[in-house]
Design a protein around this motif. Structure first.
Motif, PDB file in Angstrom:
ATOM      1  N   THR A  48      37.452  18.616 101.907  1.00 40.93           N
ATOM      2  CA  THR A  48      36.493  18.058 102.868  1.00 40.93           C
ATOM      3  C   THR A  48      35.093  18.644 102.782  1.00 40.93           C
ATOM      4  OG1 THR A  48      37.158  19.662 104.580  1.00 40.93           O
ATOM      5  CG2 THR A  48      38.364  17.566 104.485  1.00 40.93           C
ATOM      6  N   ARG A  49      34.902  19.766 102.142  1.00 37.39           N
ATOM      7  CA  ARG A  49      33.589  20.399 102.071  1.00 37.39           C
ATOM      8  C   ARG A  49      32.782  19.934 100.861  1.00 37.39           C
ATOM      9  NH1 ARG A  49      31.963  24.872 104.869  1.00 37.39           N
ATOM     10  NH2 ARG A  49      33.449  25.764 106.356  1.00 37.39           N
ATOM     11  N   ASN A  50      31.476  20.016 100.967  1.00 37.04           N
ATOM     12  CA  ASN A  50      30.600  19.939  99.802  1.00 37.04           C
ATOM     13  C   ASN A  50      30.554  21.326  99.170  1.00 37.04           C
ATOM     14  OD1 ASN A  50      29.934  17.287 100.327  1.00 37.04           O
ATOM     15  ND2 ASN A  50      27.946  17.746 101.236  1.00 37.04           N
ATOM     16  N   TYR A  51      30.677  21.387  97.835  1.00 42.58           N
ATOM     17  CA  TYR A  51      30.509  22.672  97.187  1.00 42.58           C
ATOM     18  C   TYR A  51      30.016  22.489  95.757  1.00 42.58           C
ATOM     19  CZ  TYR A  51      35.515  21.623  96.238  1.00 42.58           C
ATOM     20  OH  TYR A  51      36.703  21.024  95.926  1.00 42.58           O
ATOM     21  N   HIS A  70      31.419  19.080  94.046  1.00 42.30           N
ATOM     22  CA  HIS A  70      32.309  18.254  94.881  1.00 42.30           C
ATOM     23  C   HIS A  70      31.513  17.787  96.099  1.00 42.30           C
ATOM     24  CE1 HIS A  70      35.374  17.585  98.064  1.00 42.30           C
ATOM     25  NE2 HIS A  70      36.185  17.264  97.067  1.00 42.30           N
ATOM     26  N   ARG A  71      31.422  16.464  96.266  1.00 36.23           N
ATOM     27  CA  ARG A  71      30.662  15.913  97.393  1.00 36.23           C
ATOM     28  C   ARG A  71      31.523  14.955  98.201  1.00 36.23           C
ATOM     29  NH1 ARG A  71      25.573  12.208  96.064  1.00 36.23           N
ATOM     30  NH2 ARG A  71      27.231  10.661  95.736  1.00 36.23           N
ATOM     31  N   VAL A  72      31.452  15.089  99.516  1.00 40.06           N
ATOM     32  CA  VAL A  72      32.096  14.153 100.431  1.00 40.06           C
ATOM     33  C   VAL A  72      30.997  13.472 101.239  1.00 40.06           C
ATOM     34  CG1 VAL A  72      33.761  13.836 102.282  1.00 40.06           C
ATOM     35  CG2 VAL A  72      34.119  15.653 100.592  1.00 40.06           C
ATOM     36  N   ARG A  73      30.905  12.155 101.100  1.00 33.02           N
ATOM     37  CA  ARG A  73      29.872  11.394 101.803  1.00 33.02           C
ATOM     38  C   ARG A  73      30.507  10.123 102.366  1.00 33.02           C
ATOM     39  NH1 ARG A  73      24.536   9.752  98.568  1.00 33.02           N
ATOM     40  NH2 ARG A  73      24.064  11.981  98.898  1.00 33.02           N
ATOM     41  N   ALA A  74      30.435   9.977 103.680  1.00 33.87           N
ATOM     42  CA  ALA A  74      30.999   8.801 104.367  1.00 33.87           C
ATOM     43  C   ALA A  74      32.465   8.606 103.993  1.00 33.87           C
ATOM     44  CB  ALA A  74      30.176   7.557 104.040  1.00 33.87           C
ATOM     45  N   GLY A  75      33.178   9.706 103.892  1.00 40.03           N
ATOM     46  CA  GLY A  75      34.598   9.635 103.593  1.00 40.03           C
ATOM     47  C   GLY A  75      34.940   9.416 102.136  1.00 40.03           C
ATOM     48  N   VAL A  92      34.481  13.338  85.520  1.00 39.61           N
ATOM     49  CA  VAL A  92      33.837  12.782  86.704  1.00 39.61           C
ATOM     50  C   VAL A  92      34.824  11.874  87.415  1.00 39.61           C
ATOM     51  CG1 VAL A  92      31.948  11.363  87.597  1.00 39.61           C
ATOM     52  CG2 VAL A  92      31.548  12.908  85.663  1.00 39.61           C
ATOM     53  N   ARG A  93      35.028  12.120  88.696  1.00 39.55           N
ATOM     54  CA  ARG A  93      35.925  11.293  89.501  1.00 39.55           C
ATOM     55  C   ARG A  93      35.106  10.577  90.565  1.00 39.55           C
ATOM     56  NH1 ARG A  93      39.750  11.720  94.073  1.00 39.55           N
ATOM     57  NH2 ARG A  93      38.874  13.731  94.621  1.00 39.55           N
ATOM     58  N   ALA A  94      35.159   9.242  90.565  1.00 39.29           N
ATOM     59  CA  ALA A  94      34.416   8.440  91.534  1.00 39.29           C
ATOM     60  C   ALA A  94      35.016   7.047  91.586  1.00 39.29           C
ATOM     61  CB  ALA A  94      32.933   8.355  91.153  1.00 39.29           C
ATOM     62  N   ASN A  95      34.998   6.452  92.769  1.00 42.72           N
ATOM     63  CA  ASN A  95      35.441   5.064  92.947  1.00 42.72           C
ATOM     64  C   ASN A  95      36.840   4.811  92.398  1.00 42.72           C
ATOM     65  OD1 ASN A  95      32.862   4.418  94.064  1.00 42.72           O
ATOM     66  ND2 ASN A  95      32.039   4.222  91.985  1.00 42.72           N
ATOM     67  N   PRO A 203      22.690  15.940  95.618  1.00 46.39           N
ATOM     68  CA  PRO A 203      22.060  14.733  95.068  1.00 46.39           C
ATOM     69  C   PRO A 203      22.925  14.059  94.013  1.00 46.39           C
ATOM     70  CG  PRO A 203      21.023  16.707  94.165  1.00 46.39           C
ATOM     71  CD  PRO A 203      21.977  17.171  95.234  1.00 46.39           C
ATOM     72  N   ASP A 204      22.702  12.756  93.820  1.00 45.80           N
ATOM     73  CA  ASP A 204      23.465  11.993  92.830  1.00 45.80           C
ATOM     74  C   ASP A 204      23.345  12.596  91.438  1.00 45.80           C
ATOM     75  OD1 ASP A 204      24.211  10.262  94.830  1.00 45.80           O
ATOM     76  OD2 ASP A 204      22.749   8.713  94.311  1.00 45.80           O
ATOM     77  N   GLY A 205      22.170  13.125  91.109  1.00 46.54           N
ATOM     78  CA  GLY A 205      21.942  13.654  89.769  1.00 46.54           C
ATOM     79  C   GLY A 205      22.872  14.799  89.405  1.00 46.54           C
ATOM     80  N   ASP A 206      23.320  15.563  90.399  1.00 44.43           N
ATOM     81  CA  ASP A 206      24.223  16.684  90.119  1.00 44.43           C
ATOM     82  C   ASP A 206      25.636  16.223  89.803  1.00 44.43           C
ATOM     83  OD1 ASP A 206      22.174  18.429  90.509  1.00 44.43           O
ATOM     84  OD2 ASP A 206      22.836  19.139  92.473  1.00 44.43           O
TER      85      ASP A 206
END
Length: 349
Positions: A48-51, A70-75, A92-95, A203-206
């Motif tokens: 659940t944390r950003n790190y 690791h980013r959590v944004r809007a769930g 990279v893990r997304a969507n 940020p998205d770039g990271d």
């Protein structure tokens, strides 16, 4: 296994295993000072944390520097794991997809990963029966990275699983250092952070990969629903080490294979073993093999895979490979016990 066979075996290991550097630990309702409650806090923090951190990964005498974001944004969770030296690999893990950039293999591997936890851990559901197979206790507190840290030890009660030592940040419960240990307490793998930040925003770039993909081969590796009915239900382990049970079953297309493999996952709630059952390659009916063709031999025997093992054998004309971050005898035990069940039989596991 030969080096060629080990390369083939690597396709059987989901690339998320490379990033899953900590093993899942129990979620239980416990008092705040119980060591198991700190494992619960750790799992929650990882999910659940950003790190954003840099850590060293030491395994098999090889030291690699890694960065994890690791980013959590809007769930929604987005993650990036990057090797800062050595292979130059990125994950990279997304969507709902995991993309593995493997420049050392000139390959980009894409998987559907809807049900996986963060690279540094996951959140399985299991009951207090885990205490039948592990002893969980606290050691005296110490400091890591200048921060007060709780020390939690998870020791196996038998030879079928590894143990763990974890140094958790007193304030956030984030793991600052972890060790994977064998049954005698010897360290097999170690991870320790050199830097760990928990920013409010990332940020998205990271989270964008830096690997140049021109000329690389793209491979989509994932479940094959249209073939699942044929692959499921036929293969099971007839016996399992104590505490292990079937948790996932499906069909998985591996690498450039033309047919899906049956994919079974067995777990005791902490340790996990994946089993892949494939048809052995054969020349198509009516097609003669080239005179100078050298068919790839079937995988046979034991191979080291990261801090764990893979074991392959032939069962009733099918290639069976068991792989996991467990002792060698565990993957051998499970692979040897796999059998093909007829439609009238009901496997126990």
């Amino acid at each position: 296994m030969t080096r060629s066979q080990q390369r083939r075996a690597s396709w059987l290991v989901p690339c998320a295993v490379v990033g899953a550097l900590l093993t899942a630990l129990p979620r239980l309702s416990l008092s705040a000072d119980d060591p198991r409650s700190w494992l619960e806090k750790m799992n929650k923090a990882l999910a659940t944390r950003n790190y954003d951190g840099t850590f060293f990964h030491l395994s098999g005498g090889r030291l690699e520097t890694m960065r994890i974001v690791h980013r959590v944004r809007a769930g929604r969770v987005t993650e990036r794991l990057q090797s800062l030296d050595g292979s130059g690999r990125e994950f990279v893990r997304a969507n709902g997809e995991l993309t593995c950039y493997l420049p050392d293999q000139h390959t980009v591997l894409v998987e559907q990963r809807q049900d996986r936890g963060p690279f540094l851990g996951s959140l399985p559901q299991f009951d207090a029966a885990v205490s039948d197979f592990y002893r969980i206790e606290a050691l005296p507190a110490t400091h890591v990275l200048g921060r007060p840290a709780r020390v939690i030890v998870v020791n196996p009660k038998d030879q079928f699983r590894f143990g763990y030592r974890l140094w958790l940040d007193e304030k956030t419960a984030m793991p600052l250092k972890t060790q994977l240990c064998d049954s005698s307490g010897q360290v097999i793998e170690q991870i320790f952070f050199a830097r760990l930040d928990m920013p409010e925003n990332i940020p998205d770039g990271d989270l964008a990969p830096t690997v140049r993909t021109e000329g690389m081969r793209w491979v989509r590796q994932g479940p094959s629903p249209e073939s699942a009915s044929a692959a499921l239900g036929a293969y099971r382990a007839s016996q399992l080490p104590p505490g292990f049970r079937l948790t996932v079953q499906g069909a998985q297309t591996l690498g450039g294979a033309s047919a899906p493999a049956s994919h079974l996952v067995y777990s005791d709630g902490v340790a996990t073993v994946s089993v892949f059952v494939e048809e052995q390659p054969a020349t198509a009916p009516g097609v003669a093999a080239a005179p100078d063709a050298q068919p790839e031999p079937p995988l046979q025997g034991l191979a080291r895979v990261g801090s764990g093992y893979a074991f392959s054998t032939i069962v009733q004309g099918h290639q069976v490979t068991a792989v996991g971050e467990v002792p060698a005898q565990t993957v051998e035990f499970i692979a040897h016990s796999v059998k093909i069940y007829s439609s009238g039989e009901s496997p126990r596991h």
